[in-house]
Design a protein around this motif. Structure first.
Motif, PDB file in Angstrom:
ATOM      1  N   SER A 138       0.630  -1.124  -0.238  1.00 12.03           N
ATOM      2  CA  SER A 138       0.074   0.121   0.133  1.00 12.03           C
ATOM      3  C   SER A 138       0.820   1.208  -0.392  1.00 12.03           C
ATOM      4  N   THR A 139       2.543   1.154   0.379  1.00 14.27           N
ATOM      5  CA  THR A 139       2.910   2.162   0.443  1.00 14.27           C
ATOM      6  C   THR A 139       3.468   2.596  -1.010  1.00 14.27           C
ATOM      7  N   ILE A 140       3.785   1.743  -1.109  1.00  8.95           N
ATOM      8  CA  ILE A 140       4.382   1.605  -2.586  1.00  8.95           C
ATOM      9  C   ILE A 140       3.190   2.891  -3.193  1.00  8.95           C
ATOM     10  N   ARG A 141       1.781   1.795  -3.912  1.00  7.59           N
ATOM     11  CA  ARG A 141       1.349   2.597  -4.576  1.00  7.59           C
ATOM     12  C   ARG A 141       1.218   3.994  -3.963  1.00  7.59           C
ATOM     13  N   GLU A 142       0.226   4.076  -2.834  1.00  6.10           N
ATOM     14  CA  GLU A 142       0.469   5.855  -2.822  1.00  6.10           C
ATOM     15  C   GLU A 142       1.582   6.241  -2.515  1.00  6.10           C
ATOM     16  N   TYR A 143       3.144   5.928  -2.960  1.00  9.48           N
ATOM     17  CA  TYR A 143       4.098   6.886  -3.008  1.00  9.48           C
ATOM     18  C   TYR A 143       3.930   6.956  -4.589  1.00  9.48           C
ATOM     19  N   LEU A 144       3.833   5.895  -5.280  1.00 12.76           N
ATOM     20  CA  LEU A 144       4.004   5.790  -7.040  1.00 12.76           C
ATOM     21  C   LEU A 144       2.644   6.917  -7.535  1.00 12.76           C
ATOM     22  N   CYS A 145       1.792   6.813  -7.121  1.00  5.83           N
ATOM     23  CA  CYS A 145       0.868   7.525  -7.528  1.00  5.83           C
ATOM     24  C   CYS A 145       0.439   8.307  -7.074  1.00  5.83           C
ATOM     25  N   SER A 146       0.826   9.248  -6.125  1.00  2.00           N
ATOM     26  CA  SER A 146       0.806  10.367  -6.148  1.00  2.00           C
ATOM     27  C   SER A 146       1.885  11.211  -6.696  1.00  2.00           C
ATOM     28  N   GLU A 147       3.130  10.743  -6.954  1.00  2.00           N
ATOM     29  CA  GLU A 147       3.787  11.654  -8.054  1.00  2.00           C
ATOM     30  C   GLU A 147       3.414  11.380  -9.505  1.00  2.00           C
ATOM     31  N   ALA A 148       2.429  10.632  -9.361  1.00  3.27           N
ATOM     32  CA  ALA A 148       2.125  10.100 -11.201  1.00  3.27           C
ATOM     33  C   ALA A 148       1.548  11.134 -11.220  1.00  3.27           C
ATOM     34  N   MET A 149      -0.014  11.419  -9.947  1.00  2.19           N
ATOM     35  CA  MET A 149      -0.823  12.214 -10.602  1.00  2.19           C
ATOM     36  C   MET A 149       0.003  13.814 -10.560  1.00  2.19           C
ATOM     37  N   HIS A 150       1.067  14.255 -10.360  1.00  4.25           N
ATOM     38  CA  HIS A 150       1.454  14.803  -9.734  1.00  4.25           C
ATOM     39  C   HIS A 150       1.890  15.516 -11.119  1.00  4.25           C
ATOM     40  N   GLY A 151       2.561  14.239 -11.723  1.00  2.84           N
ATOM     41  CA  GLY A 151       3.510  14.825 -13.645  1.00  2.84           C
ATOM     42  C   GLY A 151       2.047  14.708 -14.316  1.00  2.84           C
ATOM     43  N   LEU A 152       1.202  14.638 -13.427  1.00  5.42           N
ATOM     44  CA  LEU A 152      -0.273  14.825 -15.259  1.00  5.42           C
ATOM     45  C   LEU A 152      -0.998  16.280 -14.914  1.00  5.42           C
ATOM     46  N   GLY A 153      -0.095  16.553 -13.457  1.00  8.75           N
ATOM     47  CA  GLY A 153      -0.711  17.964 -13.546  1.00  8.75           C
ATOM     48  C   GLY A 153      -1.824  18.423 -12.191  1.00  8.75           C
ATOM     49  N   ILE A 154      -2.417  16.786 -11.910  1.00  7.19           N
ATOM     50  CA  ILE A 154      -3.594  17.171 -10.718  1.00  7.19           C
ATOM     51  C   ILE A 154      -3.238  17.746  -9.545  1.00  7.19           C
ATOM     52  N   PRO A 155      -4.027  18.658  -8.928  1.00  5.33           N
ATOM     53  CA  PRO A 155      -3.747  18.701  -7.880  1.00  5.33           C
ATOM     54  C   PRO A 155      -3.277  17.292  -6.921  1.00  5.33           C
ATOM     55  N   THR A 156      -2.627  17.159  -5.998  1.00  6.77           N
ATOM     56  CA  THR A 156      -1.951  16.074  -4.749  1.00  6.77           C
ATOM     57  C   THR A 156      -1.519  16.348  -3.528  1.00  6.77           C
TER      58      THR A 156
END
Length: 491
Positions: A135-153
């Motif tokens: 679960s930590t890997i999923r949150e770590y990666l997805c929050s940064e992926a969303m930031h890369g997409l320009g989505i507030p996170t």
């Protein structure tokens, strides 16, 4: 300027100065075995002026693994309540997260640092206060992926692992993700005081949030109604961005909704593979309450819960007027984003139908959402051009041809030039997203103490719109097993 050492981070905790009713002060519980650093995010460290070289110090894993404190930290678990799957739960709170405090950077910005998976708190209920590595890997990666997409996170500073055993469906190892946000206050932070009839505390919280995050409203007439109006707008635009990129949150409870309109709490999320508006990414969501297509409506429902909680502070008519703005803002923003995805610069009445018809075809033919929109940039608008590569996404090529003729006419009428349009579309249609199977591959390697795939994905997802040499496999459609992964709230 040179980055700061751990001990020199400028910590404060303004939330700790709120009355006792708002939180429980306690230190993190160290793991039963020595913590170690699994992955470090230099881009997030830059936000708090932290020298990246600090990550190599053994004290780094100690501080962010919950066994050491640095000056200025005042750890606490935040109280809140919330509507979970439509049912009000009177007390939730940080059951496995501990807020260390806020770090102020040289620009004067403040970032909450929160350890997620830091042990038992008074709000843990029947839980163990821990998070598992996956679960930590999923949150770590997805929050940064969303930031890369320009989505507030929220952002993520690092993952700290351990050999500490945690019991879920099976025995797993415990880990901590260090989450960063300007604030971790949620809709449910207001609900708890409304339903307890603690209206004075409700006002204290509203004044705190306005002073810290909406300072332009301090001293304004009707500050609470205007504050709610801005939360409505931020939330509407956020969810429009989720819809346009094809991302499902999975657990849109009111305690998972940020008062700042940022993406908060990554549990059973999912990017859509084959386009399906009914996509349910959380196998615990038996009735599909949080299906992909439902997210805009749930956003409105959750905001109505927040409006209810603000009734002691703001007029009913003003709150309702703000709520009434939600759907036009969300739908309008979504249409702007979708026009950009298909390369349209001007607005025409028929655009909504053109886009909806395309999505209908994609659903009918099980077309991959991310891959197709990226490929659509290669569409050629000259009369009679067959666009064979795009036709091959569809079993019924004639149906696509009929749509393509309408699209080509629309582009020509707008004076669109193919090369310019392609460049524009590639700036908004990502080549890479964090598909569940990619996260799962990184998890399985990490469970064998091989962490390089986490860092590879972190680097890849920082620039999701760029063609990255040697990374074509990460832009491909998922294998069949990868389309049917079961992700639940424990994930």
């Amino acid at each position: 300027m040179a980055g700061r050492a751990l001990e020199a981070l400028s910590f404060d905790n303004s939330y700790a100065r709120l009355p006792e009713a708002f939180h429980a002060k306690l230190n993190p519980t160290p793991f039963s075995s020595s913590p170690y650093l699994i992955s470090f995010n230099a881009a997030a460290a830059e936000l708090i002026d932290l020298d990246p070289a600090e990550a190599a110090r053994p004290e780094f894993a100690g501080v962010f693994g919950g066994s050491l404190l640095v000056p200025g930290m005042e750890p606490l678990a935040m109280l809140y309540a919330g509507h979970q799957f439509g049912v009000y739960v009177p007390q939730l709170g940080d059951g496995r997260a501990i807020l260390l405090g806020e770090v102020r950077n040289a620009r004067g910005e403040k970032w909450d640092l929160q350890l997620k998976g830091a042990g038992l708190t008074p709000f843990s209920r029947d839980g163990d206060g821990r998070a598992v590595l996956r679960s930590t890997i999923r949150e770590y990666l997805c929050s940064e992926a969303m930031h890369g997409l320009g989505i507030p996170t929220t952002r993520a500073l690092c993952i700290v692992g351990s050999d500490h055993q945690v019991y879920r469906e099976q025995v797993e190892t415990g880990a901590i993700v260090v989450r960063m946000a300007p604030s971790h206050v949620r809709f449910g932070s207001f609900e708890v005081f409304y339903y307890r009839k603690q209206h004075e505390q409700l006002k204290v919280l509203a004044d705190y949030v306005i002073a810290r995050h909406y300072p332009h409203l301090a001293g304004a007439p009707d500050p609470y109604a205007r504050f709610f109006d801005e939360v409505v707008e931020r939330t509407a635009k956020l969810i429009a961005q989720w819809q346009a990129v094809g991302w499902a949150h999975g657990v849109m409870n009111t305690d998972n909704m940020s008062i700042l309109g940022i993406t908060l709490d990554y549990g059973p999320f999912g990017f859509i593979d084959d386009y399906d508006p009914g996509f349910i990414c959380n196998h615990s969501d038996h009735n599909g309450r949080y299906a992909f297509s439902q997210q805009p409506y749930i956003g409105l429902w959750n905001l109505s819960c927040l409006a209810q909680a603000l009734l002691p502070l703001a007029g009913k008519d003003e709150l309702k007027a703000a709520l009434d703005r939600y759907t036009p803002v969300c739908e309008g923003w979504y249409m702007e984003l979708m026009r950009a995805k298909v390369g349209l610069l001007d607005r025409q009445e028929e655009d909504a139908e053109l886009i909806q018809d395309l999505l209908g075809l994609m659903h009918q033919h099980r077309v991959d959402y991310t891959i197709f929109f990226r490929a659509l940039g290669d569409f050629r608008s000259a009369p009679g051009d067959p666009n064979d590569g795009l036709r091959d996404f569809f079993l019924d090529r004639d149906a696509f041809d009929r749509w393509a003729r309408r699209y080509a006419e629309r582009l020509r009428a707008a004076g669109s030039r193919d090369e310019e349009r392609r460049a524009r579309m590639n700036r908004v249609n990502p080549k890479y997203v964090l598909r569940n199977y990619l996260a799962q591959q990184a998890i399985e390697k990490a469970q064998q103490k091989e962490f390089s795939e986490i860092d590879r994905l972190l680097t890849l997802l920082r620039n999701p719109f760029d063609d990255q040499p040697g990374m074509e496999a990460y832009a491909a459609a998922p294998p069949n097993w990868g389309k049917h992964l079961s992700v639940s709230c424990s994930s």
